[in-house]
Write a protein that holds these residues in place. Structure first.
Motif, PDB file in Angstrom:
ATOM      1  N   PRO A 197      -5.310  11.823 -25.097  1.00  0.00           N
ATOM      2  CA  PRO A 197      -6.766  11.697 -24.957  1.00  0.00           C
ATOM      3  C   PRO A 197      -7.297  12.588 -23.839  1.00  0.00           C
ATOM      4  O   PRO A 197      -6.547  13.119 -23.012  1.00  0.00           O
ATOM      5  CB  PRO A 197      -6.960  10.215 -24.632  1.00  0.00           C
ATOM      6  N   TRP A 198      -8.618  12.712 -23.819  1.00  0.00           N
ATOM      7  CA  TRP A 198      -9.321  13.502 -22.817  1.00  0.00           C
ATOM      8  C   TRP A 198     -10.270  12.603 -22.036  1.00  0.00           C
ATOM      9  O   TRP A 198     -10.801  11.633 -22.573  1.00  0.00           O
ATOM     10  CB  TRP A 198     -10.129  14.611 -23.489  1.00  0.00           C
ATOM     11  N   LEU A 199     -10.495  12.930 -20.768  1.00  0.00           N
ATOM     12  CA  LEU A 199     -11.494  12.258 -19.953  1.00  0.00           C
ATOM     13  C   LEU A 199     -12.732  13.139 -19.954  1.00  0.00           C
ATOM     14  O   LEU A 199     -12.729  14.232 -19.384  1.00  0.00           O
ATOM     15  CB  LEU A 199     -10.993  12.038 -18.532  1.00  0.00           C
ATOM     16  N   ALA A 200     -13.781  12.679 -20.627  1.00  0.00           N
ATOM     17  CA  ALA A 200     -15.032  13.423 -20.701  1.00  0.00           C
ATOM     18  C   ALA A 200     -16.062  12.741 -19.815  1.00  0.00           C
ATOM     19  O   ALA A 200     -16.112  11.514 -19.733  1.00  0.00           O
ATOM     20  CB  ALA A 200     -15.531  13.495 -22.145  1.00  0.00           C
ATOM     21  N   ASP A 201     -16.921  13.548 -19.170  1.00  0.00           N
ATOM     22  CA  ASP A 201     -17.913  12.978 -18.259  1.00  0.00           C
ATOM     23  C   ASP A 201     -19.050  13.969 -18.097  1.00  0.00           C
ATOM     24  O   ASP A 201     -18.930  14.957 -17.371  1.00  0.00           O
ATOM     25  CB  ASP A 201     -17.268  12.674 -16.914  1.00  0.00           C
ATOM     26  N   VAL A 202     -20.163  13.712 -18.773  1.00  0.00           N
ATOM     27  CA  VAL A 202     -21.344  14.573 -18.649  1.00  0.00           C
ATOM     28  C   VAL A 202     -22.426  13.886 -17.815  1.00  0.00           C
ATOM     29  O   VAL A 202     -23.581  14.303 -17.826  1.00  0.00           O
ATOM     30  CB  VAL A 202     -21.903  14.959 -20.035  1.00  0.00           C
ATOM     31  N   GLY A 203     -22.019  12.847 -17.059  1.00  0.00           N
ATOM     32  CA  GLY A 203     -23.010  12.045 -16.352  1.00  0.00           C
ATOM     33  C   GLY A 203     -22.752  11.844 -14.876  1.00  0.00           C
ATOM     34  O   GLY A 203     -23.179  10.834 -14.314  1.00  0.00           O
ATOM     35  N   PHE A 204     -22.115  12.806 -14.217  1.00  0.00           N
ATOM     36  CA  PHE A 204     -21.832  12.622 -12.789  1.00  0.00           C
ATOM     37  C   PHE A 204     -22.523  13.664 -11.912  1.00  0.00           C
ATOM     38  O   PHE A 204     -22.294  13.724 -10.721  1.00  0.00           O
ATOM     39  CB  PHE A 204     -20.321  12.667 -12.535  1.00  0.00           C
ATOM     40  N   GLY A 205     -23.383  14.481 -12.484  1.00  0.00           N
ATOM     41  CA  GLY A 205     -23.975  15.534 -11.679  1.00  0.00           C
ATOM     42  C   GLY A 205     -22.948  16.639 -11.468  1.00  0.00           C
ATOM     43  O   GLY A 205     -22.303  17.092 -12.412  1.00  0.00           O
ATOM     44  N   ARG A 206     -22.767  17.081 -10.244  1.00  0.00           N
ATOM     45  CA  ARG A 206     -21.824  18.164  -9.963  1.00  0.00           C
ATOM     46  C   ARG A 206     -20.401  17.642 -10.086  1.00  0.00           C
ATOM     47  O   ARG A 206     -19.909  16.902  -9.231  1.00  0.00           O
ATOM     48  CB  ARG A 206     -22.080  18.727  -8.563  1.00  0.00           C
ATOM     49  N   HIS A 207     -19.726  18.036 -11.146  1.00  0.00           N
ATOM     50  CA  HIS A 207     -18.391  17.505 -11.440  1.00  0.00           C
ATOM     51  C   HIS A 207     -17.681  18.522 -12.328  1.00  0.00           C
ATOM     52  O   HIS A 207     -17.893  19.730 -12.191  1.00  0.00           O
ATOM     53  CB  HIS A 207     -18.550  16.132 -12.120  1.00  0.00           C
ATOM     54  N   THR A 208     -16.844  18.054 -13.237  1.00  0.00           N
ATOM     55  CA  THR A 208     -16.147  18.974 -14.131  1.00  0.00           C
ATOM     56  C   THR A 208     -17.119  19.588 -15.128  1.00  0.00           C
ATOM     57  O   THR A 208     -18.083  18.964 -15.551  1.00  0.00           O
ATOM     58  CB  THR A 208     -15.031  18.260 -14.916  1.00  0.00           C
ATOM     59  N   HIS A 209     -16.832  20.825 -15.529  1.00  0.00           N
ATOM     60  CA  HIS A 209     -17.589  21.458 -16.602  1.00  0.00           C
ATOM     61  C   HIS A 209     -16.979  21.111 -17.961  1.00  0.00           C
ATOM     62  O   HIS A 209     -17.684  21.115 -18.969  1.00  0.00           O
ATOM     63  CB  HIS A 209     -17.585  22.980 -16.437  1.00  0.00           C
ATOM     64  N   LEU A 210     -15.686  20.835 -17.971  1.00  0.00           N
ATOM     65  CA  LEU A 210     -14.943  20.597 -19.202  1.00  0.00           C
ATOM     66  C   LEU A 210     -14.161  19.294 -19.088  1.00  0.00           C
ATOM     67  O   LEU A 210     -13.900  18.807 -17.978  1.00  0.00           O
ATOM     68  CB  LEU A 210     -13.982  21.765 -19.465  1.00  0.00           C
TER      69      LEU A 210
END
Length: 274
Positions: A130-143
């Motif tokens: 699986p992958w850890l996705a996170d588009v909701g933390f502000g400045r964080h991972t791009h991918l």
């Protein structure tokens, strides 16, 4: 409302509109490569923002309410909204998605409250892990990060690592060796986050009631942030420029930098005593 109603799936038309919102074509399959593309496009199209708190707007954690805000109204949101909406999109595209609860590390090392943050565990059709996705933390991972990988993972946003927490079966997510949040591995429902979401938007102790922010990753790797009346542009190498936006130009700044058309400006937060 039942969890099933909370997380009712997007329709085909809604899925198409969501993809158009982030400038993405519908992937032919739920692959890891497509996940990476969708993740980055979401970050560059949909801003991280807490304007609803300072506009007196309710924040409703149901798939339909999130779709209306992120897609129909072309707004952004904070973690519960952004990752909740992204989870609905991924599910409609055939990905296996689980909502995970996390507690954010404060500057002094303390942890925030339970359900302080939402992240996603995503399974693809072509990758065993699986992958850890996170588009909701502000400045964080791009991918997305590889969920089971415990080595350093290099990302355009920095060097990240997922490690075992000192106690229990939680995981700590680190950026440049500094802990960011502690992740629970048990899957949750969207409604599970409602109580802390309410606290985040009402408590004088919440960071979100004390600050006014709107932030978006750009296609060139810069991050543009409007914090109150200060416009900050942070380059990929960390160099930062800052300028003040006059009150009469704030609405134009929200439209120009974040694609958001506001009929009124949010109220500036006031300082609260500890």
């Amino acid at each position: 409302m039942t969890p099933l109603e909370d997380q009712a799936p997007l329709t085909e038309d809604q899925t198409a509109a969501y993809l158009a919102r982030i400038g993405a074509e519908r992937p032919q399959a739920a692959t890891a490569e497509a996940l990476r593309d969708l993740h980055l496009r979401h970050l560059t199209a949909v801003p991280f923002e807490n304007l609803s708190i300072h506009l007196g707007e309710d924040i409703v954690l149901t798939t339909q309410a999130l779709y209306d805000k992120l897609v129909q109204r072309r707004r952004g949101g904070f973690c519960y909204e952004l990752n909740g909406g992204f989870a609905a999109l991924l599910t409609s595209l055939g990905y296996g998605v689980e909502l995970l609860s996390a507690r954010v590390f404060m500057p002094d090392g303390r942890l925030g409250p339970p359900y302080d943050h939402m992240a996603l565990r995503v399974r693809t059709a072509d990758d065993p892990g699986p992958w850890l996705a996170d588009v909701g933390f502000g400045r964080h991972t791009h991918l997305p990060l590889r969920y089971a990988d415990r080595a350093d993972q290099r990302d355009p946003g920095g060097v990240f690592r997922i490690t075992e927490a000192p106690e229990g079966d939680d995981l700590d997510v680190l950026q440049e060796d500094s802990p960011v949040f502690r992740l629970e591995q048990r899957p949750r429902e969207l409604g599970d986050f409602e109580a802390t979401c309410w606290w985040q938007r009402t408590s004088p102790k919440s960071h979100f009631t004390r600050s006014l922010t709107c932030s978006r990753l750009t296609g060139t790797g810069e991050r543009v942030t409007l914090s109150g009346d200060r416009l900050l542009v942070t380059a990929a190498d960390g160099a930062r420029t800052e300028r003040r936006i006059p009150e009469g130009e704030l609405a134009d700044a929200y439209r120009e930098h974040f694609g958001m058309v506001l009929d009124r400006l949010p109220t500036r937060p006031v300082s609260h005593p500890e």
